[in-house]
Design a protein around this motif. Structure first.
Motif, short mmCIF file in Angstrom:
data_model
loop_
_atom_site.label_atom_id
_atom_site.label_comp_id
_atom_site.label_asym_id
_atom_site.label_seq_id
_atom_site.Cartn_x
_atom_site.Cartn_y
_atom_site.Cartn_z
N ALA A 290 21.63 -45.48 -2.72
CA ALA A 290 20.38 -44.70 -2.57
C ALA A 290 20.23 -44.23 -1.13
CB ALA A 290 19.18 -45.54 -2.99
N ARG A 291 21.10 -43.31 -0.73
CA ARG A 291 21.08 -42.80 0.64
C ARG A 291 20.14 -41.60 0.84
NH1 ARG A 291 22.62 -46.94 3.64
NH2 ARG A 291 24.74 -47.68 3.18
N GLY A 292 19.46 -41.19 -0.23
CA GLY A 292 18.48 -40.12 -0.08
C GLY A 292 19.08 -38.73 -0.13
N THR A 293 18.37 -37.76 0.41
CA THR A 293 18.80 -36.36 0.39
C THR A 293 19.45 -35.98 1.72
OG1 THR A 293 16.65 -35.59 1.17
CG2 THR A 293 16.97 -35.73 -1.21
N SER A 294 20.30 -34.96 1.67
CA SER A 294 20.97 -34.49 2.87
C SER A 294 21.55 -33.11 2.61
CB SER A 294 22.09 -35.45 3.28
OG SER A 294 22.87 -34.91 4.34
N THR A 295 21.69 -32.35 3.68
CA THR A 295 22.39 -31.06 3.58
C THR A 295 23.84 -31.18 4.05
OG1 THR A 295 21.54 -30.44 5.76
CG2 THR A 295 20.29 -29.69 3.83
N GLY A 296 24.30 -32.43 4.30
CA GLY A 296 25.67 -32.65 4.71
C GLY A 296 25.79 -33.06 6.17
N GLY A 297 26.99 -33.48 6.55
CA GLY A 297 27.23 -33.89 7.92
C GLY A 297 26.84 -35.32 8.21
N VAL A 298 26.73 -36.17 7.18
CA VAL A 298 26.35 -37.56 7.39
C VAL A 298 27.57 -38.40 7.72
CG1 VAL A 298 24.35 -37.37 5.87
CG2 VAL A 298 26.55 -38.05 4.91
N ASN A 299 27.33 -39.60 8.25
CA ASN A 299 28.43 -40.51 8.59
C ASN A 299 28.40 -41.79 7.78
OD1 ASN A 299 29.54 -38.87 10.73
ND2 ASN A 299 27.78 -39.47 11.99
N THR A 300 27.22 -42.19 7.31
CA THR A 300 27.08 -43.44 6.57
C THR A 300 27.56 -43.26 5.14
OG1 THR A 300 25.16 -44.04 7.91
CG2 THR A 300 25.47 -45.24 5.85
N GLY A 301 28.42 -44.17 4.68
CA GLY A 301 28.95 -44.07 3.33
C GLY A 301 27.89 -44.34 2.27
N GLY A 302 28.06 -43.72 1.10
CA GLY A 302 27.14 -43.95 0.00
C GLY A 302 26.87 -42.70 -0.81
N ILE A 303 25.90 -42.84 -1.73
CA ILE A 303 25.55 -41.75 -2.65
C ILE A 303 24.35 -40.99 -2.11
CG2 ILE A 303 24.73 -41.22 -4.98
CD1 ILE A 303 26.27 -43.70 -5.94
N TYR A 304 24.46 -39.67 -2.10
CA TYR A 304 23.42 -38.79 -1.60
C TYR A 304 23.08 -37.72 -2.64
CZ TYR A 304 24.51 -40.54 3.12
OH TYR A 304 24.71 -41.33 4.23
N ALA A 305 21.89 -37.20 -2.54
CA ALA A 305 21.55 -35.96 -3.24
C ALA A 305 21.80 -34.85 -2.24
CB ALA A 305 20.10 -35.98 -3.70
N PHE A 306 23.01 -34.30 -2.28
CA PHE A 306 23.36 -33.25 -1.33
C PHE A 306 22.76 -31.92 -1.75
CE2 PHE A 306 27.32 -35.73 -0.03
CZ PHE A 306 26.81 -36.05 1.21
#
Length: 473
Positions: free
Chosen positions: A323-339
């Motif tokens: 549950a890493r939340g939402t993102s538009t990309g460019g993250v470093n922390t591993g996990g599941i995102y709503a990109f």
């Protein structure tokens, strides 16, 4: 009054999306010596649609037009109003039922004919010259919007016609869709064709190959993707062709909306939609059997291969890697995102792999057969979005199972990011294919997307899944 205003906004702002097999008319036109054109037709109100066949006489002084409607009715018009215009001809068809004027063209040239009247209703035609080298394959169909208010909700269907303008395999496609009294013409491509016995399934996706935008409506892009299945045997009684898929419109007023499209004709028995998901309500909040807002239903979809634990069907994971939340990309922390892959609200089921997350890992889907019949054939269609911002090759492969133990891979659906990084952001690649499995009514078909590390060095690329459509018959 609000309903009237909403309807006007939809009509002003929208578009829609749109379906075939490769056949020719050589049985009617000996060796294509007589000039012939094929195309797709729709009334502007979307109430009638069909395919068009225009044939000039041997001396080029007269012509016939045969309009075959989706209902099976055929309207034929003869004309001797053929005028020479340079090296082309202007042909005028005039009758009480069907009237239009067209100018002939070259192979693969798309003729947009908008001065069309069918039984008193404004209409539109897309056509192209039909030859043995470049056979034209028109397909009629409809679309529905699963997230729209009336008149675009599930109770309403609109035209979604496709026209293929080259032979089997990679092909340019012209699309023709309607909304209320507006017709939108667009572009698409066919590729990644995979034979399976007597049938071939290809990926079809909107755009010109450089972009996935099929056309613009109300300053918002319309995109779509799906599959095209056709009989690959010699032309004969077994000829068939059908398309299906999902579409999306980034509306300036409504936000991102979309739905499904399907052709009027299909190969074998019609395909039944078992599962369709575009992840628009997903916010990266995790998984639960009774999902809260922003979560996914763990009775249907689960994920594994993460450092912070495992997940089984019906289980709950609502924190950490899940549950890493939402993102538009460019993250470093591993996990599941709503990109959000376009920065405008197109949400997908995404993952940031690391050395301990999703290398390998899986997204698994358990889909129940609720059709009331045993299914033996399946067609899968989905989009993969990859942000190739690292010098690493990451893969996402597809497989299926009937027991959730033994999974059968479909190599034609394998996906891998490029090795060298780029700054293009999320780029979409469509995948579609067919497979055979026996699934009784009330039994389950399982589909798996497996993340793997293929090569390269450094951090891993981000990628996500979107617009999953599973159909069977």
């Amino acid at each position: 009054m609000k309903k009237i205003i909403s309807y006007c906004l939809l009509v002003t702002l929208f578009t829609a999306c749109s379906t075939e097999k490769n056949t020719d008319s050589s049985s009617q036109i000996a060796s294509f010596e007589i000039e012939n054109y094929k195309g797709i037709f729709t009334t502007a109100n979307g109430e009638d649609r069909g395919t068009l066949d225009v044939t000039l006489s041997e001396d080029g002084r007269s012509a016939t037009a045969d309009l075959t409607l989706a209902s099976g009715e055929i309207v034929s018009v003869f004309t001797d109003q053929v005028a020479e215009i340079g090296n082309k001809k202007e042909i005028s068809f005039i009758s009480n039922e069907f009237s239009f004027t067209m100018t002939t063209g070259e192979e693969e040239e798309i003729l947009e004919i908008n001065t069309v009247i069918y039984r008193g209703v404004e209409s539109s035609i897309l056509a192209s010259k039909n030859t043995e080298r470049a056979p034209v394959n028109p397909i009629t169909g409809t679309y529905v919007c699963e997230m729209c208010p009336a008149p675009l909700d599930n109770t309403s269907t609109q035209t979604f016609n496709l026209m293929f303008t080259t032979a089997n395999g990679n092909s340019a496609i012209s699309s023709q869709t309607t909304l209320s009294t507006t017709v939108f013409n667009g572009k698409a491509q066919q590729n990644s064709c995979t034979p399976n016995g007597s049938l071939t399934t290809c990926s079809i996706v909107s755009g010109d190959g450089m972009t996935t935008i099929g056309f613009i409506a109300g300053e918002g892009p319309v995109t779509w993707s799906g599959s095209h299945t056709f009989n690959n045997e010699p032309t004969g009684v077994n000829d068939c062709s059908g398309t299906s898929g999902t579409w999306s419109w980034d509306s300036p007023i409504l936000g991102v909306v979309g739905g499904t499209f399907i052709s009027d004709a299909t190969c074998t028995t019609p395909l039944i939609t078992l599962y369709s998901e575009d992840f628009q309500t997903f916010t990266g909040a995790g998984f639960a059997p009774i999902p809260a807002t922003g979560q996914l239903d763990s009775d249907i979809v689960i994920a594994n291969g993460f450092n912070s634990g495992t997940l089984t069907y019906g289980g709950t994971q609502a924190s950490g890697d899940y549950a890493r939340g939402t993102s538009t990309g460019g993250v470093n922390t591993g996990g599941i995102y709503a990109f959000d892959v376009d920065g405008a609200g197109n949400t997908t089921l995404g993952v940031q792999p690391t050395g301990v997350d999703f290398t390998p890992g899986t997204f698994d889907f358990r889909i129940e057969n609720t059709t009331g019949i045993t299914l033996n054939n399946f067609v899968i269609n989905y989009d993969v979005y990859a942000n190739n911002d690292q010098n690493r090759i990451d893969g996402l492969n597809f497989s299926y199972s009937t027991d959730n133990i033994t999974y059968t891979p479909v190599p034609s659906l394998d996906f891998a990011t490029p090795n060298a990084s780029d700054a293009l952001g999320f780029v979409a690649v469509n995948r579609s294919g067919s497979f055979s499995a026996t699934v009784a009514n009330a039994a389950f078909i399982y589909i798996r997307f497996e993340g793997i590390e293929i090569g390269g060095t450094g951090n891993h690329d981000e990628y996500s899944i979107d617009n999953i459509l599973l159909q069977g018959n």
